[in-house]
Design an enzyme around this catalytic site. Structure first.
Site, PDB file in Angstrom:
ATOM      1  N   HIS A   1      -7.644  -4.885   9.747  1.00  0.00           N
ATOM      2  CA  HIS A   1      -7.305  -4.704   8.327  1.00  0.00           C
ATOM      3  C   HIS A   1      -6.024  -5.447   7.969  1.00  0.00           C
ATOM      4  O   HIS A   1      -5.145  -5.627   8.811  1.00  0.00           O
ATOM      5  CB  HIS A   1      -7.227  -3.213   7.947  1.00  0.00           C
ATOM      6  CG  HIS A   1      -6.056  -2.460   8.489  1.00  0.00           C
ATOM      7  ND1 HIS A   1      -6.127  -1.136   8.865  1.00  0.00           N
ATOM      8  CD2 HIS A   1      -4.756  -2.810   8.716  1.00  0.00           C
ATOM      9  CE1 HIS A   1      -4.947  -0.725   9.279  1.00  0.00           C
ATOM     10  NE2 HIS A   1      -4.096  -1.724   9.201  1.00  0.00           N
TER      11      HIS A   1
ATOM     12  N   GLU B   1      -9.809  -1.769   4.996  1.00  0.00           N
ATOM     13  CA  GLU B   1     -10.492  -1.500   6.253  1.00  0.00           C
ATOM     14  C   GLU B   1     -11.775  -2.328   6.348  1.00  0.00           C
ATOM     15  O   GLU B   1     -12.253  -2.861   5.340  1.00  0.00           O
ATOM     16  CB  GLU B   1     -10.821  -0.001   6.344  1.00  0.00           C
ATOM     17  CG  GLU B   1      -9.598   0.927   6.255  1.00  0.00           C
ATOM     18  CD  GLU B   1      -8.705   0.890   7.501  1.00  0.00           C
ATOM     19  OE1 GLU B   1      -8.707  -0.106   8.241  1.00  0.00           O
ATOM     20  OE2 GLU B   1      -7.989   1.887   7.737  1.00  0.00           O
TER      21      GLU B   1
ATOM     22  N   ASN C   1      -7.858  -3.004  14.004  1.00  0.00           N
ATOM     23  CA  ASN C   1      -9.251  -3.175  13.579  1.00  0.00           C
ATOM     24  C   ASN C   1      -9.405  -4.339  12.603  1.00  0.00           C
ATOM     25  O   ASN C   1     -10.453  -4.504  11.996  1.00  0.00           O
ATOM     26  CB  ASN C   1      -9.786  -1.885  12.941  1.00  0.00           C
ATOM     27  CG  ASN C   1      -9.095  -1.551  11.619  1.00  0.00           C
ATOM     28  OD1 ASN C   1      -8.149  -2.229  11.211  1.00  0.00           O
ATOM     29  ND2 ASN C   1      -9.560  -0.509  10.957  1.00  0.00           N
TER      30      ASN C   1
ATOM     31  N   ASP D   1       0.820  -1.212   0.000  1.00  0.00           N
ATOM     32  CA  ASP D   1       0.000   0.000   0.000  1.00  0.00           C
ATOM     33  C   ASP D   1       0.852   1.260   0.000  1.00  0.00           C
ATOM     34  O   ASP D   1       2.075   1.210   0.127  1.00  0.00           O
ATOM     35  CB  ASP D   1      -0.976  -0.007   1.195  1.00  0.00           C
ATOM     36  CG  ASP D   1      -0.371  -0.635   2.452  1.00  0.00           C
ATOM     37  OD1 ASP D   1       0.861  -0.588   2.592  1.00  0.00           O
ATOM     38  OD2 ASP D   1      -1.120  -1.181   3.277  1.00  0.00           O
TER      39      ASP D   1
END
Ligand code: F6R
Length: 265
Positions: free
Chosen positions: A139, A144, A137, A68
Site C-alpha cells: 500500500h 490497500e 503489502n 492519511d
C-alpha cells in the site's frame, strides 16, 4: 522511475532529504509538501530539519498535506496522525500549523470530508513534493490492495496485515483502528514529484512489485510506474528482490552533472 539504492538507512534519509531540498529550492519557500507518517520518513524529516537549521532550505511559507488519518480514534489521541504530524513534521520543521492539513478522520460526514480535503489540496496549488513509505503489502497512503488506481481521498478499511504492522504504535493489536481516511492513488499521482523511502527486508517484496512488477491494484504502489517524476530511495535489504539492482546502481553513479546530488551512495 529513479531508483537509488543506499548502503544504510541513514544514507537513505540523507539522499531523500537532499533530493527533496533540491526540488524545494527550485520551487521556493511556498513549496507544498505531501507528508507520510510511519517509520520510513522519520529520519528524512530529521535531515530536513538540519538543512533548515543550517539555512540551506527555506520552508518558512511551506504548506503540508498528510496522506492519511485513522478513523475511530478520539481527537487528540497521541497516535492520531494529526498528533503524529504535529510532533514529527510541523514543530521540528517550524511550519505554520495553519498551513498543515491532515484528512479529517473525526468528521461526521467522512465522504464530505474527503471531498473537502481534495479541494484544499487543489486550492493550495497541488502537492509539489510527496513523501511516501510503502506497506509490506504494497500500500501507499492507506490504499490497500485492490484500491482503485484512480481513487481520491476517502474512507478505507485497513488490511489485517497493516493493522498487525501498526500494532507497535498501540498498546495492543486490537486497539489499531479498522478504518482510515486516505488520499487516493489518483490524488498521489497528481503530486508533481514523489519520493518514496523504504528500508529493511520486510519491504523487499513490496518494493520489487512496485518497481518491477506489473501495474496492478494488488500492489497499489506499482501505480507509481505511471508517475513521471518518482524517486525511490531504498537500502540494500529493501532492494534485495530487485532484478535490475546493478543497473540502478550504475545509473546513479553515472548521472549527468546537472542531475547529480551532492551525496554519493
Ligand atoms: C503513512 C502511510 C503508510 C506508510 C506505510 C509504511 O502515512 O501512508 O503508507 O507509509 O504503512 O509504514 P512504515 O514506514 O511505518 O513502515
Amino acid at each position: 522511475m529513479e531508483v537509488i539504492i543506499c548502503p544504510t538507512e541513514e544514507r537513505v534519509a540523507e539522499v531523500a532529504a537532499a533530493k527533496a531540498a533540491r526540488l524545494a529550492r527550485g520551487i521556493g519557500p511556498t513549496v507544498v509538501l505531501g507528508v507520510a507518517t510511519g517509520s520510513s520518513p522519520v529520519k528524512t524529516y530529521q535531515e530536513l530539519v538540519k538543512l533548515v537549521a543550517a539555512g540551506e532550505l527555506d520552508l518558512s511559507e511551506a504548506s503540508a498535506f498528510a496522506l492519511d488519518e485513522y478513523v475511530g480514534l478520539p481527537q487528540g489521541h497521541p497516535e492520531s496522525y494529526h498528533e503524529v504530524i504535529h510532533r514529527t513534521v510541523t514543530v521540528p520543521l517550524g511550519l505554520d500549523p495553519a498551513r498543515v492539513h491532515v484528512p479529517n478522520g473525526f468528521a461526521e460526514d467522512l465522504s464530505a470530508a474527503g471531498e473537502e480535503y481534495e479541494a484544499a489540496i487543489k486550492a493550495a496549488g497541488g502537492v509539489d513534493i510527496q513523501f511516501l513509505g510503502v506497506g509490506s503489502n504494497g500500500h501507499i497512503g492507506f490504499n490497500e490492495p485492490t484500491s482503485s488506481l484512480s481513487s481520491r481521498t476517502r474512507i478505507k478499511t485497513l488490511a489485517a496485515s497493516t493493522r498487525a504492522d501498526n500494532a507497535r504504535f498501540f498498546d495492543s493489536a486490537d486497539d489499531v483502528p479498522r478504518h482510515c481516511m486516505t488520499q487516493g492513488l489518483g490524488t498521489i499521482l497528481d503530486a508533481r514529484h514523489v519520493i518514496l523511502m523504504a528500508t529493511g527486508q520486510a519491504k523487499a517484496e513490496a518494493v520489487a512489485a512496485l518497481i518491477e512488477g506489473p501495474v496492478t491494484a494488488m500492489w497499489p504502489g506499482s501505480v507509481l510506474q505511471l508517475h513521471r517524476h518518482a524517486t525511490i530511495v531504498i537500502d540494500e535489504a529493501a532492494a534485495s528482490g530487485l532484478r535490475l539492482r546493478e543497473y540502478y546502481k550504475e545509473t546513479y553513479s553515472h548521472l549527468p552533472d546537472w542531475q547529480r546530488l551532492e551525496i554519493q551512495v
